[in-house]
Design an enzyme around this catalytic site. Structure first.
Site, PDB file in Angstrom:
ATOM      1  N   TRP A  65      -9.512   7.107  -8.559  1.00 17.82           N
ATOM      2  CA  TRP A  65     -10.701   7.388  -9.360  1.00 17.82           C
ATOM      3  C   TRP A  65     -10.527   6.939 -10.803  1.00 17.82           C
ATOM      4  O   TRP A  65     -11.456   6.387 -11.411  1.00 17.82           O
ATOM      5  CB  TRP A  65     -11.063   8.877  -9.284  1.00 17.82           C
ATOM      6  CG  TRP A  65     -11.940   9.124  -8.103  1.00 17.82           C
ATOM      7  CD1 TRP A  65     -11.570   9.581  -6.874  1.00 17.82           C
ATOM      8  CD2 TRP A  65     -13.336   8.853  -8.019  1.00 17.82           C
ATOM      9  NE1 TRP A  65     -12.650   9.618  -6.034  1.00 17.82           N
ATOM     10  CE2 TRP A  65     -13.756   9.183  -6.709  1.00 17.82           C
ATOM     11  CE3 TRP A  65     -14.281   8.357  -8.915  1.00 17.82           C
ATOM     12  CZ2 TRP A  65     -15.078   9.035  -6.283  1.00 17.82           C
ATOM     13  CZ3 TRP A  65     -15.598   8.213  -8.506  1.00 17.82           C
ATOM     14  CH2 TRP A  65     -15.980   8.551  -7.196  1.00 17.82           C
ATOM     15  N   TRP A  90       2.114   1.696  -3.494  1.00 17.67           N
ATOM     16  CA  TRP A  90       1.093   2.336  -4.340  1.00 17.67           C
ATOM     17  C   TRP A  90       1.198   3.855  -4.255  1.00 17.67           C
ATOM     18  O   TRP A  90       1.014   4.561  -5.259  1.00 17.67           O
ATOM     19  CB  TRP A  90      -0.314   1.888  -3.909  1.00 17.67           C
ATOM     20  CG  TRP A  90      -0.817   0.653  -4.584  1.00 17.67           C
ATOM     21  CD1 TRP A  90      -0.936  -0.593  -4.036  1.00 17.67           C
ATOM     22  CD2 TRP A  90      -1.303   0.524  -5.929  1.00 17.67           C
ATOM     23  NE1 TRP A  90      -1.454  -1.486  -4.950  1.00 17.67           N
ATOM     24  CE2 TRP A  90      -1.693  -0.822  -6.117  1.00 17.67           C
ATOM     25  CE3 TRP A  90      -1.443   1.417  -6.998  1.00 17.67           C
ATOM     26  CZ2 TRP A  90      -2.209  -1.293  -7.333  1.00 17.67           C
ATOM     27  CZ3 TRP A  90      -1.957   0.953  -8.197  1.00 17.67           C
ATOM     28  CH2 TRP A  90      -2.335  -0.386  -8.360  1.00 17.67           C
ATOM     29  N   TRP A 119     -20.620  10.951 -20.736  1.00 15.09           N
ATOM     30  CA  TRP A 119     -21.174  10.800 -19.393  1.00 15.09           C
ATOM     31  C   TRP A 119     -22.597  11.358 -19.332  1.00 15.09           C
ATOM     32  O   TRP A 119     -22.915  12.337 -20.007  1.00 15.09           O
ATOM     33  CB  TRP A 119     -20.307  11.543 -18.377  1.00 15.09           C
ATOM     34  CG  TRP A 119     -18.869  11.137 -18.373  1.00 15.09           C
ATOM     35  CD1 TRP A 119     -17.815  11.836 -18.883  1.00 15.09           C
ATOM     36  CD2 TRP A 119     -18.307   9.926 -17.837  1.00 15.09           C
ATOM     37  NE1 TRP A 119     -16.640  11.149 -18.695  1.00 15.09           N
ATOM     38  CE2 TRP A 119     -16.915   9.977 -18.051  1.00 15.09           C
ATOM     39  CE3 TRP A 119     -18.859   8.820 -17.190  1.00 15.09           C
ATOM     40  CZ2 TRP A 119     -16.064   8.957 -17.655  1.00 15.09           C
ATOM     41  CZ3 TRP A 119     -18.010   7.805 -16.779  1.00 15.09           C
ATOM     42  CH2 TRP A 119     -16.632   7.874 -17.008  1.00 15.09           C
ATOM     43  N   GLU A 138       0.836  -1.204   0.000  1.00 23.31           N
ATOM     44  CA  GLU A 138       0.000   0.000   0.000  1.00 23.31           C
ATOM     45  C   GLU A 138       0.873   1.258   0.000  1.00 23.31           C
ATOM     46  O   GLU A 138       0.531   2.262  -0.634  1.00 23.31           O
ATOM     47  CB  GLU A 138      -0.929  -0.003   1.217  1.00 23.31           C
ATOM     48  CG  GLU A 138      -1.981  -1.093   1.179  1.00 23.31           C
ATOM     49  CD  GLU A 138      -2.864  -1.009  -0.059  1.00 23.31           C
ATOM     50  OE1 GLU A 138      -3.396   0.071  -0.347  1.00 23.31           O
ATOM     51  OE2 GLU A 138      -3.005  -2.035  -0.759  1.00 23.31           O
ATOM     52  N   ASN A 147     -11.098   1.697   2.449  1.00 20.74           N
ATOM     53  CA  ASN A 147     -10.562   1.646   1.089  1.00 20.74           C
ATOM     54  C   ASN A 147     -11.356   0.728   0.165  1.00 20.74           C
ATOM     55  O   ASN A 147     -11.568   1.035  -1.011  1.00 20.74           O
ATOM     56  CB  ASN A 147      -9.089   1.211   1.115  1.00 20.74           C
ATOM     57  CG  ASN A 147      -8.400   1.508  -0.202  1.00 20.74           C
ATOM     58  OD1 ASN A 147      -8.466   2.636  -0.693  1.00 20.74           O
ATOM     59  ND2 ASN A 147      -7.759   0.516  -0.793  1.00 20.74           N
ATOM     60  N   TRP A 157     -15.890  10.673 -13.645  1.00 19.15           N
ATOM     61  CA  TRP A 157     -15.058  10.384 -12.481  1.00 19.15           C
ATOM     62  C   TRP A 157     -14.504  11.648 -11.845  1.00 19.15           C
ATOM     63  O   TRP A 157     -14.236  11.700 -10.642  1.00 19.15           O
ATOM     64  CB  TRP A 157     -13.910   9.437 -12.837  1.00 19.15           C
ATOM     65  CG  TRP A 157     -12.990   9.928 -13.926  1.00 19.15           C
ATOM     66  CD1 TRP A 157     -13.087   9.677 -15.265  1.00 19.15           C
ATOM     67  CD2 TRP A 157     -11.826  10.766 -13.767  1.00 19.15           C
ATOM     68  NE1 TRP A 157     -12.070  10.294 -15.954  1.00 19.15           N
ATOM     69  CE2 TRP A 157     -11.270  10.964 -15.062  1.00 19.15           C
ATOM     70  CE3 TRP A 157     -11.206  11.344 -12.674  1.00 19.15           C
ATOM     71  CZ2 TRP A 157     -10.135  11.739 -15.281  1.00 19.15           C
ATOM     72  CZ3 TRP A 157     -10.064  12.114 -12.888  1.00 19.15           C
ATOM     73  CH2 TRP A 157      -9.546  12.302 -14.181  1.00 19.15           C
TER      74      TRP A 157
END
Length: 435
Positions: A365, A260, A289, A257, A324, A342
């Site tokens: 996102w 990341w 969208w 993590e 998360n 998004w």
């Protein structure tokens, strides 16, 4: 007036194990630490009870107290850096300015301007890596190009890691270098147009038992199975080196993590367009969208009729935090079920999350929307009911945040899963025929 050095606190609000502060203390000059409450950022915040501002103000007050105990103080300013820095350069005979890297678009522009002001005044400007373990092009492919897929990046990251990279900077050895200065008043929250927040900030101490069980517990939102240290990593009240060294040694999944975080900061550095509202995969900017404002409002309030989604949004609105796993579910729901851009969700999270970080928030996102690097393919649409069965089977998390679940007051689903999934695949496929 004798020459001195300045250390500028930003995303590194601690005296211990601080890279830029270490180099500043060793510069051979008396060191005056400063902090700027940046109006370029604060003026854009709509919530005048923003918990992050309250938290920063509290931490800054604590830092000032620590420095006063050392015979120094923290000089705190409120305004735009472009107007504050000329004042600082007039107030002190500055020879060197030290700070730590920041990789976000606004920060790069701000630091470029500050460097120009400092150098024009005859001083030098020095920045250092502090908020990540590896940055920029320190972990790249054999052809020196950046990775865009996490797994090979993480393998190279781990191969490149040496004990040196996790070693703490021994700042305490040089605290005598702090400048002896007359204390000044720290601007109050009210001075800056803000009010105290009732939202609690988790403590900086991490529990070894939580980290040890992280792999097994991290996906279950009803279980306190995560460290909740995101806000402290965001503002630097804890050292990433210490966390990677001590907590990472207990659980490799937890270390991943942290990797990341480095990965998304690396992406932001090499592909700055992602920080400027553009999709990592340009084709995705062509998606049509629906952007239904009424549906977006229901998503924001946690009134979609999908319990796991609503629980997550209510948790966020009440606490500034969202588990998360649930972040992935609510992001997928907004982009895939509701076909809402998004960027709308990214902006809402930026407004609400205590641990908001542009690189990680954008990365998450775009992953959910399918438009990012190493993203979920567009045809992967999370089924909220199956996610609930898998990660909150006893509905403990959902019932905590959606107490009216079994009553007539709970809203009906605003979309039907299968119809929404079909609509999503058709809409994406119209643009991404070969993706």
């Amino acid at each position: 007036m004798s020459k001195l050095a300045i250390f500028w606190f930003r995303r590194d609000l601690r005296l211990e194990d601080n890279a830029g502060l270490y180099h500043a203390l060793k510069s051979g000059l008396p060191l005056q630490p400063i902090f700027i409450f940046d109006r370029e950022i604060l003026d854009k915040l709509e919530d005048k009870k923003d918990a992050r501002v309250h938290f920063i103000h509290r931490v800054i007050t604590e830092l000032d107290a620590q420095l006063k105990a050392l015979g120094s103080c923290l000089r705190v300013y409120y305004g735009s850096p472009s107007t504050i820095w000329p004042e600082i350069l007039k107030e002190f005979d500055v020879a060197k300015v030290f700070t730590n890297h920041d990789y976000e678009p606004y920060a790069l522009e701000r630091d470029g301007l500050t460097r120009s002001l400092v150098e024009k005044a005859g001083a030098s400007f020095h920045t250092f890596k502090d908020q990540v373990i590896f940055e920029k092009d320190e972990v790249v492919k054999d052809d020196c190009k950046p990775y865009t897929v996490f797994t090979p990046y993480s393998r190279r990251w781990k191969a490149a890691l040496k004990p040196f990279f996790l070693k703490s900077y021994p700042t305490k050895k040089y605290f005598e270098a702090f400048h002896t200065a007359k204390p000044t008043k720290i601007p109050s929250l009210a001075d800056m147009g803000f009010e105290p927040s009732e939202i609690d900030i988790p403590p900086t101490d991490w529990k070894a038992e939580v980290i040890k069980k992280y792999s097994e517990q991290r996906d279950f939102p009803a279980v306190p199975g995560t460290s909740r240290l995101g806000v402290h990593l965001r503002f630097g009240t804890i050292s990433i080196r210490q966390l990677a060294r001590e907590a990472g040694a207990l659980n490799e999944t937890y270390l991943n993590e942290l990797i990341w975080r480095d990965f998304y900061h690396m992406i932001l550095w090499h592909f700055p367009r992602v920080g400027k509202g553009l999709a990592f995969k340009p084709d995705y900017d062509q998606i049509q969208w629906l952007n239904d404002e009424a549906a977006f409002e229901k998503w924001c309030k946690g009134e979609t009729g999908y319990p796991i989604v609503d629980a997550g949004m209510r948790e966020l609105n009440a606490t500034g935090y969202m588990h998360n796993r649930v972040r992935m579910i609510v992001a997928s729901f907004l982009t895939k079920h509701l076909l809402i851009d998004w960027r709308w969700g990214e902006a809402y999270f930026a407004q609400k999350l205590l641990d908001f970080d542009l690189a990680a928030n954008n990365g998450g996102w775009q992953w959910a929307a399918g438009s990012g690097c190493d993203a979920a393919p567009y045809f992967r649409v999370f089924n909220p009911q199956l996610q609930t069965q898998k990660f909150d089977p006893q509905l403990k998390y959902i019932r905590k945040w959606v107490p009216e679940l079994d009553s007539f007051n709970y809203p009906r689903p605003i979309v039907q899963h299968e119809l929404a999934r079909k609509r999503c695949l058709e809409t994406y496929a119209a643009v991404l025929k070969k993706d």
